[in-house]
Design a protein around this motif. Structure first.
Motif, PDB file in Angstrom:
ATOM      1  N   UNK A  31     -78.344  85.924  35.370  1.00 19.69           N
ATOM      2  CA  UNK A  31     -77.055  86.338  34.817  1.00 19.69           C
ATOM      3  C   UNK A  31     -76.600  85.422  33.686  1.00 19.69           C
ATOM      4  N   UNK A  32     -76.896  84.144  33.785  1.00 19.77           N
ATOM      5  CA  UNK A  32     -76.467  83.181  32.773  1.00 19.77           C
ATOM      6  C   UNK A  32     -77.546  82.896  31.733  1.00 19.77           C
ATOM      7  N   UNK A  33     -78.690  83.549  31.858  1.00 19.19           N
ATOM      8  CA  UNK A  33     -79.826  83.362  30.942  1.00 19.19           C
ATOM      9  C   UNK A  33     -80.261  81.895  30.868  1.00 19.19           C
ATOM     10  N   UNK A  34     -80.371  81.266  32.025  1.00 15.05           N
ATOM     11  CA  UNK A  34     -80.805  79.869  32.098  1.00 15.05           C
ATOM     12  C   UNK A  34     -82.308  79.801  32.324  1.00 15.05           C
ATOM     13  N   UNK A  35     -82.903  78.767  31.814  1.00 10.84           N
ATOM     14  CA  UNK A  35     -84.295  78.498  32.143  1.00 10.84           C
ATOM     15  C   UNK A  35     -84.327  77.401  33.200  1.00 10.84           C
ATOM     16  N   UNK A  36     -85.450  77.191  33.813  1.00 14.13           N
ATOM     17  CA  UNK A  36     -85.551  76.195  34.867  1.00 14.13           C
ATOM     18  C   UNK A  36     -85.217  74.782  34.384  1.00 14.13           C
ATOM     19  N   UNK A  37     -85.640  74.337  33.182  1.00 13.92           N
ATOM     20  CA  UNK A  37     -85.293  72.985  32.769  1.00 13.92           C
ATOM     21  C   UNK A  37     -83.788  72.751  32.625  1.00 13.92           C
ATOM     22  N   UNK A  38     -83.006  73.805  32.472  1.00 14.36           N
ATOM     23  CA  UNK A  38     -81.563  73.628  32.356  1.00 14.36           C
ATOM     24  C   UNK A  38     -80.956  73.091  33.646  1.00 14.36           C
ATOM     25  N   UNK A  39     -81.660  73.237  34.746  1.00 18.27           N
ATOM     26  CA  UNK A  39     -81.131  72.788  36.030  1.00 18.27           C
ATOM     27  C   UNK A  39     -81.525  71.356  36.363  1.00 18.27           C
ATOM     28  N   UNK A  40     -82.387  70.738  35.571  1.00 14.89           N
ATOM     29  CA  UNK A  40     -82.790  69.362  35.818  1.00 14.89           C
ATOM     30  C   UNK A  40     -81.813  68.401  35.150  1.00 14.89           C
ATOM     31  N   UNK A  41     -81.780  67.177  35.633  1.00 13.92           N
ATOM     32  CA  UNK A  41     -80.871  66.175  35.080  1.00 13.92           C
ATOM     33  C   UNK A  41     -81.241  65.850  33.632  1.00 13.92           C
ATOM     34  N   UNK A  77     -85.652  84.048  51.588  1.00 12.33           N
ATOM     35  CA  UNK A  77     -84.548  84.506  50.753  1.00 12.33           C
ATOM     36  C   UNK A  77     -83.568  83.417  50.349  1.00 12.33           C
ATOM     37  N   UNK A  78     -83.882  82.168  50.565  1.00 12.06           N
ATOM     38  CA  UNK A  78     -82.901  81.126  50.297  1.00 12.06           C
ATOM     39  C   UNK A  78     -82.694  80.859  48.809  1.00 12.06           C
ATOM     40  N   UNK A  79     -83.625  81.268  47.955  1.00 12.04           N
ATOM     41  CA  UNK A  79     -83.483  81.032  46.518  1.00 12.04           C
ATOM     42  C   UNK A  79     -83.012  82.262  45.752  1.00 12.04           C
ATOM     43  N   UNK A  80     -82.704  83.342  46.439  1.00  4.21           N
ATOM     44  CA  UNK A  80     -82.300  84.573  45.769  1.00  4.21           C
ATOM     45  C   UNK A  80     -81.009  84.399  44.967  1.00  4.21           C
ATOM     46  N   UNK A  81     -80.039  83.683  45.512  1.00  2.45           N
ATOM     47  CA  UNK A  81     -78.779  83.473  44.800  1.00  2.45           C
ATOM     48  C   UNK A  81     -78.993  82.680  43.511  1.00  2.45           C
ATOM     49  N   UNK A  82     -79.829  81.646  43.583  1.00  2.37           N
ATOM     50  CA  UNK A  82     -80.097  80.838  42.393  1.00  2.37           C
ATOM     51  C   UNK A  82     -80.792  81.671  41.316  1.00  2.37           C
ATOM     52  N   UNK A  83     -81.751  82.518  41.723  1.00  2.31           N
ATOM     53  CA  UNK A  83     -82.424  83.375  40.743  1.00  2.31           C
ATOM     54  C   UNK A  83     -81.452  84.351  40.094  1.00  2.31           C
ATOM     55  N   UNK A  84     -80.528  84.894  40.892  1.00  2.00           N
ATOM     56  CA  UNK A  84     -79.550  85.834  40.338  1.00  2.00           C
ATOM     57  C   UNK A  84     -78.638  85.142  39.327  1.00  2.00           C
TER      58      UNK A  84
END
Length: 73
Positions: A36-46, A25-32
């Protein structure tokens, strides 16, 4: 000697307990937040990195031998 063995066992139990408690369950907060912000995974990379822009990565360059250019875990 006994103190070192007990300390090692205690550290091993704490690490095992920590892995058992937050393993699934450690990634549940990040998924939420991503939902909620409609982000895709590449948005979190540098920005400018090869994970966000793979087209900038030359196929002949092995990034394992270039410090600072490798993929982040």
């Amino acid at each position: 000697m006994t103190i070192a063995v007990l300390a090692s066992v205690l550290v091993a139990l704490v690490v095992a307990g920590d892995r058992a408690m937050r393993g699934c369950h450690q990634d549940d907060d990040a998924r939420a937040w991503m939902a909620a912000l409609s982000l895709s995974a590449p948005a979190l990379y540098a920005a400018g990195g090869p994970m966000r822009h793979p087209e900038t990565e030359h196929p002949a360059v092995d990034l394992r031998f270039s410090p600072g250019l490798g993929r982040a875990p």
